[in-house]
Design a protein around this motif. Structure first.
Motif, PDB file in Angstrom:
ATOM      1  N   VAL A   1       0.874  -1.185   0.000  1.00 13.63           N
ATOM      2  CA  VAL A   1       0.000   0.000   0.000  1.00 13.63           C
ATOM      3  C   VAL A   1       0.900   1.219   0.000  1.00 13.63           C
ATOM      4  O   VAL A   1       1.467   1.567   1.050  1.00 13.63           O
ATOM      5  N   PHE A   2       0.963   1.917  -1.121  1.00 12.47           N
ATOM      6  CA  PHE A   2       0.916   1.379  -2.467  1.00 12.47           C
ATOM      7  C   PHE A   2       2.288   1.557  -3.093  1.00 12.47           C
ATOM      8  O   PHE A   2       3.116   2.273  -2.573  1.00 12.47           O
ATOM      9  N   ARG A   3       2.526   0.924  -4.214  1.00 16.03           N
ATOM     10  CA  ARG A   3       3.795   1.071  -4.952  1.00 16.03           C
ATOM     11  C   ARG A   3       3.673   2.329  -5.827  1.00 16.03           C
ATOM     12  O   ARG A   3       3.530   2.261  -7.038  1.00 16.03           O
ATOM     13  N   TYR A   4       3.685   3.523  -5.151  1.00 17.87           N
ATOM     14  CA  TYR A   4       3.606   4.774  -5.903  1.00 17.87           C
ATOM     15  C   TYR A   4       4.840   4.911  -6.788  1.00 17.87           C
ATOM     16  O   TYR A   4       5.847   4.251  -6.567  1.00 17.87           O
ATOM     17  N   HIS A   5       4.769   5.808  -7.798  1.00 19.51           N
ATOM     18  CA  HIS A   5       5.951   6.033  -8.648  1.00 19.51           C
ATOM     19  C   HIS A   5       6.201   7.542  -8.724  1.00 19.51           C
ATOM     20  O   HIS A   5       7.094   8.065  -8.095  1.00 19.51           O
ATOM     21  N   GLN A   6       5.372   8.302  -9.497  1.00 21.15           N
ATOM     22  CA  GLN A   6       5.549   9.754  -9.520  1.00 21.15           C
ATOM     23  C   GLN A   6       5.046  10.359  -8.203  1.00 21.15           C
ATOM     24  O   GLN A   6       4.067   9.905  -7.657  1.00 21.15           O
ATOM     25  N   TYR A   7       5.771  11.392  -7.707  1.00 17.42           N
ATOM     26  CA  TYR A   7       5.418  11.983  -6.414  1.00 17.42           C
ATOM     27  C   TYR A   7       4.368  13.070  -6.615  1.00 17.42           C
ATOM     28  O   TYR A   7       4.683  14.170  -7.068  1.00 17.42           O
ATOM     29  N   GLU A   8       3.131  12.768  -6.346  1.00 17.02           N
ATOM     30  CA  GLU A   8       2.066  13.774  -6.436  1.00 17.02           C
ATOM     31  C   GLU A   8       1.312  13.746  -5.103  1.00 17.02           C
ATOM     32  O   GLU A   8       0.337  12.998  -4.949  1.00 17.02           O
ATOM     33  N   PRO A   9       1.823  14.447  -4.103  1.00 20.38           N
ATOM     34  CA  PRO A   9       1.246  14.354  -2.747  1.00 20.38           C
ATOM     35  C   PRO A   9      -0.237  14.715  -2.747  1.00 20.38           C
ATOM     36  O   PRO A   9      -0.694  15.501  -3.563  1.00 20.38           O
TER      37      PRO A   9
ATOM     38  N   ALA B   1       2.987  -5.134   5.430  1.00 16.62           N
ATOM     39  CA  ALA B   1       1.923  -4.822   6.403  1.00 16.62           C
ATOM     40  C   ALA B   1       2.400  -3.746   7.358  1.00 16.62           C
ATOM     41  O   ALA B   1       1.666  -2.816   7.691  1.00 16.62           O
ATOM     42  N   SER B   2       3.673  -3.818   7.754  1.00 16.81           N
ATOM     43  CA  SER B   2       4.195  -2.906   8.793  1.00 16.81           C
ATOM     44  C   SER B   2       4.457  -1.517   8.240  1.00 16.81           C
ATOM     45  O   SER B   2       4.269  -0.527   8.933  1.00 16.81           O
ATOM     46  N   ARG B   3       4.854  -1.421   6.958  1.00 15.25           N
ATOM     47  CA  ARG B   3       5.294  -0.103   6.465  1.00 15.25           C
ATOM     48  C   ARG B   3       4.169   0.665   5.774  1.00 15.25           C
ATOM     49  O   ARG B   3       4.345   1.800   5.357  1.00 15.25           O
ATOM     50  N   ALA B   4       2.961   0.064   5.687  1.00 15.18           N
ATOM     51  CA  ALA B   4       1.866   0.780   5.019  1.00 15.18           C
ATOM     52  C   ALA B   4       1.568   2.077   5.782  1.00 15.18           C
ATOM     53  O   ALA B   4       1.561   2.075   7.018  1.00 15.18           O
ATOM     54  N   PRO B   5       1.303   3.184   5.079  1.00 18.56           N
ATOM     55  CA  PRO B   5       1.109   4.474   5.759  1.00 18.56           C
ATOM     56  C   PRO B   5      -0.309   4.689   6.298  1.00 18.56           C
ATOM     57  O   PRO B   5      -0.570   5.697   6.924  1.00 18.56           O
ATOM     58  N   MET B   6      -1.226   3.755   6.038  1.00 15.36           N
ATOM     59  CA  MET B   6      -2.589   3.937   6.552  1.00 15.36           C
ATOM     60  C   MET B   6      -3.294   2.579   6.546  1.00 15.36           C
ATOM     61  O   MET B   6      -2.824   1.629   5.899  1.00 15.36           O
ATOM     62  N   GLY B   7      -4.404   2.500   7.245  1.00 14.21           N
ATOM     63  CA  GLY B   7      -5.293   1.345   7.223  1.00 14.21           C
ATOM     64  C   GLY B   7      -4.854   0.221   8.134  1.00 14.21           C
ATOM     65  O   GLY B   7      -3.879   0.325   8.880  1.00 14.21           O
ATOM     66  N   ASP B   8      -5.595  -0.890   8.042  1.00 10.92           N
ATOM     67  CA  ASP B   8      -5.296  -2.093   8.826  1.00 10.92           C
ATOM     68  C   ASP B   8      -4.703  -3.143   7.891  1.00 10.92           C
ATOM     69  O   ASP B   8      -4.890  -3.065   6.673  1.00 10.92           O
ATOM     70  N   ALA B   9      -4.012  -4.128   8.468  1.00 12.08           N
ATOM     71  CA  ALA B   9      -3.402  -5.160   7.616  1.00 12.08           C
ATOM     72  C   ALA B   9      -3.520  -6.510   8.296  1.00 12.08           C
ATOM     73  O   ALA B   9      -3.514  -6.621   9.519  1.00 12.08           O
ATOM     74  N   VAL B  10      -3.653  -7.524   7.457  1.00 12.50           N
ATOM     75  CA  VAL B  10      -3.692  -8.914   7.913  1.00 12.50           C
ATOM     76  C   VAL B  10      -2.604  -9.651   7.148  1.00 12.50           C
ATOM     77  O   VAL B  10      -2.528  -9.531   5.915  1.00 12.50           O
TER      78      VAL B  10
END
Ligand SMILES: Cc1ncc(Cn2c(C)c(CCOP(=O)(O)OP(=O)(O)O)sc2=O)c(N)n1
Ligand SMILES: [Ca+2]
Length: 528
Positions: free
Chosen positions: A277-285, A305-314
Motif C-alpha cells: 500500500v501502495f507502490r507509488y511512482h511519480q510523487y504527487e502528494p 503490512a508494517s510499512r503501510a502508511p494507513m489502514g489495517d493489515a492482515v
C-alpha cells in the motif's frame, strides 16, 4: 562417501530443482564437475540474463529457481535482477563461487570480498558458510527460506574447495525435512473481516501481484462478485491478478497518491489484497485515501503490512484468505458494477504506425491464453486498457522497474509454460539491457515471439520529464539501432516492419514458427 556436492544436488532434487540458470567462472567449475545427467544448465551470456530467466521461470512455475553466478563480478551484474526479484517476492536461491578458503584472506584474484554484504538489502538472507561441512545446512536453509512467505531471493557464497569434502552423516537428515507455512485466518478474525466487508456500503477491491502468484485470481473474482465491488489493479503492476475482461474490472490504478484517492473517491472501504500500500511512482502528494474511506490490506509480507502508511493489515496466505472470505461474505444487495468503457480499436492502415494498433493486432491474433512479458514502458497504460488477459500468469513486468528483466524472463516463462505462447513486448531502449537472452532462446529453441517497439526514444522518460517539468534533458533518444542485425547475430530470425499489415503478417508467421522470432516494428513518436 557422500560429498558436499553430492548432498547439494540431492537437496536440489528434493526441492524439485533440476534446472540451473547461470554463467560460470573458474570458482564455479568444481560445483559443476560431473554435472548430473538429470539436471539441465541454461547458460546465459550475462548474469543479468541468468537471474532474469530464473525470475521468470520461478514466477511461472510458482517454485524456487536456482542460479549459479561467478563470484563478485557475476553477482554485481545480477543486482538489477535481485531488485526485481525482491520486489516480485520471487523465490530464488542464488549461489556464487568463492575463492578457495586458503586464499580468501589474502584476497587472491576472484575473491568475493565481504560476499554476504554484496546483495543486501535485496535478499531475505545471505550466507558464506563458516566451514565446508556447513554448506548442506546453508543450502537447505536457503531452499526453505526462499519459498516461505514472503518469498524472495537468498544468496550463498561457497568456496570452491568445499565441494569435494565429505558431508557429515547427520546432515543427511536435511533430505527428509518438510517446512510449510500455515496462514489461514482464525474463525474469529475471518468473521470480523467478513462482517466489515458486509457492513460497507460501497467497497472497492485493489489487487496486487501476489494474488496472481498464489493463483488466487478465481477467488478474487468470486469475492468481487459476492460484494458487487469494482476491482482495480494496484499501481506499478508486475502481474495481472484479475481478468481484464470481467465486468467488475476497472483498470490499473495510477501510481500517484493524489490520483489514487481521486480514482477511489466515493468508496467507504478499500480492500487491498496481494500488494503493498501502495507502490507509488511519480510523487504527487495528496490525501492517502478519499474522505470517509477505510483500508484493509491482506498481504503475505509482514514488512508490507508494517510499512503501510494507513489502514489495517492482515498477514497470511492470500489464496486461503480470499477463498474463505468469498465463502463468508453475504451476497451484497446492490446493483452489479457497470462494465468499464474500453477504447475503440485503433484505425487500420494509418502511417506512421501507432503503438496502440500494434497492441490491438497482438490481442486479436495471439492465442487467448498467450502470456505477455512486457518492457515497453510507454505503452503500459494502453496495454492494461486494450489487452484481454483472462488466465492467471498472463502478464509479467519487472517488479522493481529494473529494465533488463523482460527478455530473459520471457525465456524463463516459456521454459516453464511450454503449452502457452509467450510474447515479449520490449521497448527499443529496454531491449539493450539483457539482449543476450536471444542467444539462449536460440540455443534452447525457446519459441518466444520478441516484439521490439522501435520509437527511437526513451518514451517513458520523455513522459516523466514532463511530469517533473525537467526541460532540455539530454540522452533521451536511442536512434539507429538495428535489432534485426543484432537478433540475427545471436541466431534468432528477425524482420523489421513499419505498417500494420506487415506486422500482422510477420506476427502470424512468428506465432507458428515453433522457434524464437523477433519482429522490430517501427512505431510513431510522439504517440499520435
Ligand atoms: C536498469 C534500468 N536502467 C534505466 C532505467 C530507467 N528507465 C529507462 C531508461 C526507460 C526508457 C525505456 O525506453 P524503451 O524504449 O524501452 O520503452 P518506451 O520507449 O516505450 O518508454 S524507463 C526507465 O525507468 C530503468 N528503469 N532500469
Ligand atoms: Ca522506446
Amino acid at each position: 562417501m557422500t560429498t558436499i556436492r553430492d548432498l547439494t544436488y540431492d537437496l536440489l532434487r528434493r526441492h524439485d530443482i533440476t534446472t540451473i540458470f547461470g554463467n560460470p567462472g573458474s570458482n564455479e567449475l568444481p560445483f559443476l564437475e560431473d554435472f548430473p545427467s538429470d539436471f539441465r544448465y541454461i547458460l546465459a551470456l550475462h548474469e543479468g540474463a541468468a537471474i532474469g530467466m530464473a525470475d521468470g521461470y520461478a514466477q511461472a512455475t510458482g517454485r524456487t529457481a536456482f542460479v549459479n553466478l561467478h563470484s563478485a563480478a557475476g553477482t554485481g551484474n545480477a543486482m538489477g535482477g535481485f531488485a526485481n526479484a525482491w520486489n516480485a517476492h520471487t523465490p530464488l536461491v542464488v549461489t556464487a563461487g568463492q575463492q578457495v578458503r586458503a586464499m580468501m584472506g589474502i584476497e587472491a584474484l576472484l575473491t568475493n570480498i565481504d560476499a554476504t554484504t554484496l546483495p543486501k538489502p535485496l535478499v531475505k538472507w545471505s550466507c558464506e558458510p563458516a566451514r565446508a561441512e556447513n554448506v548442506p545446512l546453508a543450502m537447505s536453509h536457503a531452499l526453505h527460506l526462499s519459498a516461505l512467505p514472503a518469498p524472495g531471493p537468498v544468496y550463498l557464497s561457497i568456496p570452491y574447495d568445499d565441494w569435494d569434502k565429505p558431508a557429515e552423516p547427520e546432515s543427511l537428515r536435511l533430505l527428509t525435512r518438510t517446512v510449510s507455512a500455515a496462514g489461514a485466518l482464525d474463525t474469529g478474525a475471518l468473521a470480523a473481516l467478513a462482517a466489515r466487508l458486509d457492513r460497507s456500503t460501497n467497497p472497492v477491491i485493489v489487487l496486487g501481484p501476489d494474488v496472481d502468484a498464489a493463483r488466487a485470481n478465481a477467488h478474487a473474482v468470486r469475492l468481487a462478485e459476492r460484494l458487487k465491488a469494482p476491482v482495480w489493479v494496484a499501481p506499478s503492476a508486475p502481474r495481472c491478478p484479475f481478468p481484464t475482461t470481467h465486468r467488475n474490472f476497472r483498470g490499473l490504478l495510477t501510481a500517484s497518491m493524489a490520483d489514487i484517492s481521486r480514482q477511489l473517491e466515493g468508496h467507504d472501504l478499500v480492500l487491498v489484497a496481494g500488494a503493498p500500500v501502495f507502490r507509488y511512482h511519480q510523487y504527487e502528494p495528496g490525501p492517502l485515501l478519499p474522505p470517509g474511506a477505510e483500508l484493509i490490506q491482506i498481504t503475505c509480507d509482514p514488512d508490507e503490512a508494517s510499512r503501510a502508511p494507513m489502514g489495517d493489515a492482515v498477514v497470511g496466505d492470500i489464496g486461503l484468505i480470499l477463498a474463505a472470505l468469498a465463502d463468508k461474505v453475504s451476497d451484497a444487495a446492490r446493483p452489479e458494477p457497470q462494465p468499464r468503457e474500453t477504447p475503440t480499436r485503433a484505425a487500420a492502415g494509418v502511417a506512421p504506425l501507432a503503438a496502440e494498433r500494434v497492441l490491438d493486432l497482438m490481442d486479436e491474433l495471439a492465442p487467448r491464453d498467450a502470456i505477455y512479458v512486457n518492457e515497453s514502458t510507454s505503452t503500459i497504460e494502453a496495454m492494461w486498457e486494450r489487452m484481454r488477459w483472462e488466465q492467471p500468469g498472463s502478464y509479467y513486468f519487472g517488479a522493481a522497474g529494473g529494465l533488463g528483466f523482460a527478455m530473459p524472463a520471457a525465456v524463463g516463462v516459456q521454459l516453464a509454460e511450454p503449452d502457452r505462447q509467450v510474447i515479449a513486448l520490449i521497448g527499443d531502449g529496454s531491449a539493450n539491457y539483457s539482449v543476450t537472452a536471444l542467444w539462449t532462446a536460440a540455443q534452447h529453441k525457446v519459441p518466444v515471439v520478441f516484439v521490439i517497439m522501435r520509437n527511437g526514444t526513451y518514451g517513458a522518460l520523455r513522459w516523466f520529464a514532463g511530469v517533473l517539468k525537467a526541460e532540455h534533458v539530454p540522452a533521451l533518444d536511442v536512434p539507429d539501432i538495428d535489432f534485426v542485425a543484432i537478433a540475427t547475430g545471436y541466431g534468432v530470425e528477425a524482420v523489421r516492419v513499419d505498417t500494420d499489415a506487415a506486422f500482422a503478417a510477420a506476427f502470424t508467421r512468428a506465432l507458428k514458427a515453433g522457434k524464437p522470432s523477433l519482429i522490430e516494428v517501427v512505431t510513431a513518436w510522439p504517440p499520435t
